[in-house]
Scaffold this motif. Structure first.
Motif, mmCIF file in Angstrom:
data_model
loop_
_atom_site.group_PDB
_atom_site.id
_atom_site.type_symbol
_atom_site.label_atom_id
_atom_site.label_comp_id
_atom_site.label_asym_id
_atom_site.label_seq_id
_atom_site.Cartn_x
_atom_site.Cartn_y
_atom_site.Cartn_z
ATOM 1 N N THR A 45 -2.389 7.953 -1.006
ATOM 2 C CA THR A 45 -2.363 6.776 -1.864
ATOM 3 C C THR A 45 -1.304 7.011 -2.936
ATOM 4 O O THR A 45 -1.257 8.084 -3.544
ATOM 5 C CB THR A 45 -3.742 6.535 -2.508
ATOM 6 N N THR A 75 -1.316 2.473 0.309
ATOM 7 C CA THR A 75 -1.949 3.563 1.049
ATOM 8 C C THR A 75 -1.160 3.745 2.335
ATOM 9 O O THR A 75 -0.845 2.773 3.015
ATOM 10 C CB THR A 75 -3.420 3.234 1.363
ATOM 11 N N SER A 103 4.900 4.612 -4.901
ATOM 12 C CA SER A 103 4.579 3.473 -4.034
ATOM 13 C C SER A 103 5.867 2.757 -3.638
ATOM 14 O O SER A 103 6.084 2.436 -2.461
ATOM 15 C CB SER A 103 3.637 2.504 -4.749
ATOM 16 N N ARG A 130 0.838 -0.492 -5.725
ATOM 17 C CA ARG A 130 0.031 0.543 -5.082
ATOM 18 C C ARG A 130 0.085 0.374 -3.565
ATOM 19 O O ARG A 130 0.129 -0.755 -3.075
ATOM 20 C CB ARG A 130 -1.424 0.449 -5.535
#
Length: 162
Positions: free
Chosen positions: A124, A110, A130, A108
């Motif tokens: 996100t 951001t 990701s 993950r």
């Protein structure tokens, strides 16, 4: 206009990119069009490609262009990782079509950045997106997936399609 994609070994791929300034915006619109056209041409030829970083077409600016279901432009992105969970995967790149590299990435992330209207944005991403944004972000710092290989046996050729 479709631009040539710099290939593995080109010294420009290993350079750090400069930040985008607000004064750069009028000139960057053409670069964004070139990134779009180049990405679409790559997709047509290789049936792959979801994003491209400006350094891959020889523009040393901190700009990423992604097109999944709509175009998204990331200017001066920064990455944050909300947790330590990582994943191992085979990564590919427009700068070395036909080669896969086993890498480890955060599951993950951001992204904080600016858009073409100079507004602050936050996204996100998880899993494959990701990984994608981390891959493109690396291009801004002159890092290629080959440099992130998990070990010396982590390079693979894709089977040729017939």
């Amino acid at each position: 206009m479709v631009q040539p994609i710099l290939l593995l070994g080109d010294p420009r791929l290993y350079e750090n990119s400069s930040p985008v300034s607000q004064e750069d915006l009028p000139n960057l619109r053409r670069t964004v069009e070139d990134l779009h056209d180049t990405l679409m041409a790559f997709r047509e030829k290789y049936h792959a490609g979801r994003a491209i970083a400006a350094p891959q077409i020889g523009v040393p600016k901190r700009l990423i262009y992604m097109y999944i279901d709509r175009p998204v432009v990331f200017l001066n992105p920064t990455l944050e990782f909300p947790d330590p969970e990582r994943m191992e995967l085979l990564d590919d790149c427009m700068s070395f079509p036909g080669l896969l590299v086993k890498v480890e990435r955060y599951r993950r992330c951001t992204v904080r950045c600016r858009d073409l209207d100079w507004r602050e944005c936050r996204f996100t991403f998880e899993d494959d997106l990701s990984e994608l944004i981390q891959h493109e972000y690396d291009h801004l710092d002159g890092i290629l997936a080959t440099m992130r290989a998990v070990d010396k046996r982590s390079l693979f050729f894709k089977p040729a399609s017939r």
